[in-house]
Write a protein that holds these residues in place. Structure first.
Motif, PDB file in Angstrom:
ATOM      1  N   THR A 161       0.867  -1.377   0.049  1.00 31.55           N
ATOM      2  CA  THR A 161      -0.102  -0.158  -0.123  1.00 31.55           C
ATOM      3  C   THR A 161       0.820   1.295  -0.109  1.00 31.55           C
ATOM      4  N   ALA A 162       0.485   2.323  -0.632  1.00 30.67           N
ATOM      5  CA  ALA A 162       1.148   3.530  -0.859  1.00 30.67           C
ATOM      6  C   ALA A 162       0.097   4.841  -0.758  1.00 30.67           C
ATOM      7  N   GLU A 163       0.556   5.649  -0.068  1.00 34.44           N
ATOM      8  CA  GLU A 163      -0.066   7.082  -0.038  1.00 34.44           C
ATOM      9  C   GLU A 163       0.251   8.171  -1.245  1.00 34.44           C
ATOM     10  N   ILE A 164      -0.344   8.470  -2.197  1.00 34.39           N
ATOM     11  CA  ILE A 164       0.109   9.584  -3.146  1.00 34.39           C
ATOM     12  C   ILE A 164      -0.244  10.766  -2.273  1.00 34.39           C
ATOM     13  N   LYS A 165       0.689  11.715  -2.265  1.00 32.75           N
ATOM     14  CA  LYS A 165       0.183  13.244  -1.676  1.00 32.75           C
ATOM     15  C   LYS A 165       0.603  14.409  -2.618  1.00 32.75           C
ATOM     16  N   CYS A 166      -0.285  15.274  -2.787  1.00 31.35           N
ATOM     17  CA  CYS A 166      -0.169  16.488  -3.477  1.00 31.35           C
ATOM     18  C   CYS A 166      -0.430  17.768  -2.599  1.00 31.35           C
ATOM     19  N   THR A 167       0.750  18.343  -2.596  1.00 32.99           N
ATOM     20  CA  THR A 167       0.593  19.618  -1.637  1.00 32.99           C
ATOM     21  C   THR A 167       0.658  20.902  -2.560  1.00 32.99           C
ATOM     22  N   LYS A 168      -0.289  21.594  -2.302  1.00 33.52           N
ATOM     23  CA  LYS A 168      -0.435  23.035  -3.037  1.00 33.52           C
ATOM     24  C   LYS A 168      -0.177  24.152  -2.030  1.00 33.52           C
ATOM     25  N   PRO A 169       0.716  25.047  -2.313  1.00 29.73           N
ATOM     26  CA  PRO A 169       1.085  26.067  -1.630  1.00 29.73           C
ATOM     27  C   PRO A 169      -0.314  27.150  -1.428  1.00 29.73           C
ATOM     28  N   GLY A 170      -0.499  27.516  -0.351  1.00 25.62           N
ATOM     29  CA  GLY A 170      -1.458  28.517  -0.237  1.00 25.62           C
ATOM     30  C   GLY A 170      -0.933  29.956   0.490  1.00 25.62           C
ATOM     31  N   PHE A 171      -1.904  30.763   0.585  1.00 26.10           N
ATOM     32  CA  PHE A 171      -1.384  32.010   1.039  1.00 26.10           C
ATOM     33  C   PHE A 171      -0.845  32.170   2.413  1.00 26.10           C
ATOM     34  N   ILE A 172      -1.722  31.378   3.376  1.00 24.13           N
ATOM     35  CA  ILE A 172      -1.312  31.387   4.629  1.00 24.13           C
ATOM     36  C   ILE A 172      -1.423  29.854   4.854  1.00 24.13           C
ATOM     37  N   PHE A 173      -1.895  28.623   4.540  1.00 22.25           N
ATOM     38  CA  PHE A 173      -1.742  27.550   4.832  1.00 22.25           C
ATOM     39  C   PHE A 173      -1.741  26.587   3.222  1.00 22.25           C
ATOM     40  N   ASP A 174      -0.804  25.637   3.376  1.00 19.93           N
ATOM     41  CA  ASP A 174      -0.757  24.922   2.162  1.00 19.93           C
ATOM     42  C   ASP A 174      -2.167  23.844   2.243  1.00 19.93           C
ATOM     43  N   SER A 175      -2.448  23.402   1.197  1.00 14.14           N
ATOM     44  CA  SER A 175      -3.747  22.610   1.036  1.00 14.14           C
ATOM     45  C   SER A 175      -3.021  20.975   0.486  1.00 14.14           C
ATOM     46  N   THR A 176      -3.678  20.065   1.127  1.00 12.25           N
ATOM     47  CA  THR A 176      -2.924  18.672   0.835  1.00 12.25           C
ATOM     48  C   THR A 176      -4.044  17.645   0.350  1.00 12.25           C
ATOM     49  N   LYS A 177      -3.790  17.097  -0.597  1.00 11.31           N
ATOM     50  CA  LYS A 177      -4.595  16.090  -1.166  1.00 11.31           C
ATOM     51  C   LYS A 177      -4.086  14.761  -1.187  1.00 11.31           C
ATOM     52  N   THR A 178      -4.463  13.421  -0.679  1.00 15.46           N
ATOM     53  CA  THR A 178      -4.184  12.402  -0.681  1.00 15.46           C
ATOM     54  C   THR A 178      -4.987  11.060  -1.096  1.00 15.46           C
ATOM     55  N   ALA A 179      -4.305  10.162  -1.482  1.00 13.15           N
ATOM     56  CA  ALA A 179      -5.200   9.040  -2.069  1.00 13.15           C
ATOM     57  C   ALA A 179      -4.399   7.655  -1.488  1.00 13.15           C
ATOM     58  N   LEU A 180      -5.038   6.752  -0.749  1.00 16.97           N
ATOM     59  CA  LEU A 180      -4.225   5.215  -0.256  1.00 16.97           C
ATOM     60  C   LEU A 180      -4.634   4.192  -1.454  1.00 16.97           C
ATOM     61  N   LEU A 181      -3.357   3.754  -1.926  1.00 16.93           N
ATOM     62  CA  LEU A 181      -3.424   2.781  -2.971  1.00 16.93           C
ATOM     63  C   LEU A 181      -2.845   1.405  -2.779  1.00 16.93           C
ATOM     64  N   GLN A 182      -3.421   0.557  -3.286  1.00 19.52           N
ATOM     65  CA  GLN A 182      -2.698  -0.986  -3.444  1.00 19.52           C
ATOM     66  C   GLN A 182      -2.195  -0.982  -4.719  1.00 19.52           C
ATOM     67  N   LEU A 183      -1.042  -1.659  -4.808  1.00 23.67           N
ATOM     68  CA  LEU A 183      -0.407  -1.492  -6.207  1.00 23.67           C
ATOM     69  C   LEU A 183       0.497  -2.685  -6.520  1.00 23.67           C
TER      70      LEU A 183
END
Length: 455
Positions: free
Chosen positions: A416-438
């Motif tokens: 299992t692996a987690e793919i994570k995308c971090t997008k910088p924000g003006f004050i806080f960064d936003s993070t999007k994740t997905a847990l995968l089986q590969l």
């Protein structure tokens, strides 16, 4: 002639359309096979050729459906008008005979007073004869009324009831067709919207604008919209076929009732005239013979392809099916199932020139609290995105930018692996994740695509 293979016919037409479109493509920097623009142009060109050929064939199929519905609608109207005319014809006969009864009952007032002066009868035997004639007329009047009572009952129990049953049976299937057509119209509008979005994105990307949009994802949404429209068109074909079968069944039953009505009408005339002659007349015998020749098979034959469709429409279907003759089962199969070839081919109409990596056997956790694994497909595109779609429903589960995403292994068995995308924000960064089986090799491929050296 070889057997009908709709998918092969579709593929052959599509291949020729793509070949012609490619031959007309201008020679410029897009012809560099190593450039991203070349791959975009190639994909766009192929999909446009696909949609063009799809538009021609599906429009013809849809027009045949509409033609069949229009013919059925006309047949329904003719049938309803005919049964109403028959009822009017029989009721007019009844009304005429009732007028005769009224005449027989009222004419005696004058004939009873022949050669009389008050209570004085000049010719008693003549008076006795006249009374017998009046009694004879009264007997005929009663006889006619008894016969007419049977006709009124027949109209109510047979003809009026048939009108009700005919409309009930037809309306269900006609409403289903109209609903299917309405759903198709909505889907067609959605397809037009996606085609415009796809064209707009392609033009912007070819001019150097990207802004995070993904041409592969836009193409996939366009193809999904087409598949939805094709399935709804298939539903239209199924609905009009069910309506066809129902109209045919109802018309056979109605035809039998019409024949029974004509026989009943002639029977009443014969019964009314039996006191005048011992045998039926030659004309009555002729009519009985003609009525006996009226068989429901004549209705069935009127719904055969050669009698139901015009020659021009039949030739179009024959050409689309690659057949010289067209039977009713073949026509109905065409109406119901012709879109299947496009649905099957359209479901794999993905241009590989837009794909850098495709992982077909993976799973994604879709649960909120408890883990819920669902099969998914992972696509890495030339627009530098990783896209995840559920396999079963094709639902889009997220986009991860390759330049700002990482994948981290969580467990080894299963992997299992987690793919994570971090997008910088003006004050806080936003993070999007997905847990995968590969699979291990798929994890390595994706890891190599996303991995960035720490700064």
């Amino acid at each position: 002639m070889p057997s009908y293979n709709p998918e092969q016919l579709v593929e052959d037409r599509l291949r020729e359309s793509i070949r012609q479109s490619a031959a007309q493509r201008p020679t410029n920097h897009q012809d560099d096979p190593t450039s991203v623009k070349f791959h975009r142009h190639q994909s766009y060109n192929q999909l446009q050729a696909w949609m063009e050929q799809v538009g021609i064939d599906m429009q013809q199929h849809r027009q045949i459906i509409k033609d069949v519905y229009r013919i059925l609608d006309k047949r329904i109207a003719i049938s309803n008008r005919s049964i109403q005319n028959l009822i009017h014809f029989i009721k007019t006969f009844v009304q005429h005979e009732k007028q005769n009864v009224e005449y027989l009952r009222t004419k005696n007032k004058d004939i009873n007073k022949l050669f009389q002066d008050g209570q004085t009868l000049y010719y008693p035997k003549l008076d006795e004869t006249i009374k017998e004639i009046c009694n004879y007329d009264q007997g005929n009047a009663i006889k006619i009324l008894n016969l007419l009572d049977g006709i009124d009952k027949f109209i109510k129990e047979k003809l009026d009831f048939n009108i009700e049953m005919f409309e009930t049976g037809i309306s269900i299937h006609r409403d289903q067709y109209r609903k299917a057509f309405s759903n198709f119209a909505s889907s067609s509008s959605k397809l037009t919207k996606y085609r415009r979005k796809h064209q707009g994105l392609y033009q912007r990307q070819m001019q150097g604008e990207n802004k995070g949009k993904d041409l592969y994802h836009t193409e996939r949404k366009l193809i999904d919209s087409f598949l939805e429209m094709a399935k709804l068109q298939k539903t239209m074909g199924q609905a009009v076929t069910r309506l066809f079968d129902e109209v045919k069944k109802q018309e056979v039953h109605r035809y039998q009732i019409v024949v029974t009505s004509l026989r009943m009408y002639l029977d009443k005339h014969v019964q009314l005239s039996q006191s005048k002659q011992q045998q039926i007349s030659a004309q009555e015998e002729l009519i009985y013979g003609l009525i006996n020749q009226l068989e429901p098979e004549q209705v069935v034959q009127s719904f055969e392809v050669s009698n139901f469709l015009s020659q021009d429409v039949a030739r179009i279907v024959q050409k689309m099916l690659g057949k010289q003759l067209l039977t009713l089962p073949q026509l109905q199969d065409f109406l119901c199932n012709y879109p299947d070839a496009y649905i099957k081919l359209g479901s794999v109409q993905e241009n590989h020139s837009l794909v850098k990596l495709r992982i077909k056997n993976a799973q994604i956790d879709c649960g909120n609290v408890l883990k819920t694994w669902k099969p998914c497909q992972i696509i890495a595109t030339i627009d530098n995105n990783v896209l995840i779609y559920l396999k079963e429903t094709n639902e889009f589960k997220g986009k991860f930018l390759c330049d700002s995403s990482q994948i981290v292994q969580k467990t080894r068995v299963p992997l299992t692996a987690e793919i994570k995308c971090t997008k910088p924000g003006f004050i806080f960064d936003s993070t999007k994740t997905a847990l995968l089986q590969l699979e291990a090799q798929d994890f390595d491929s994706l890891h190599g695509l996303l991995f960035k050296q720490p700064k």
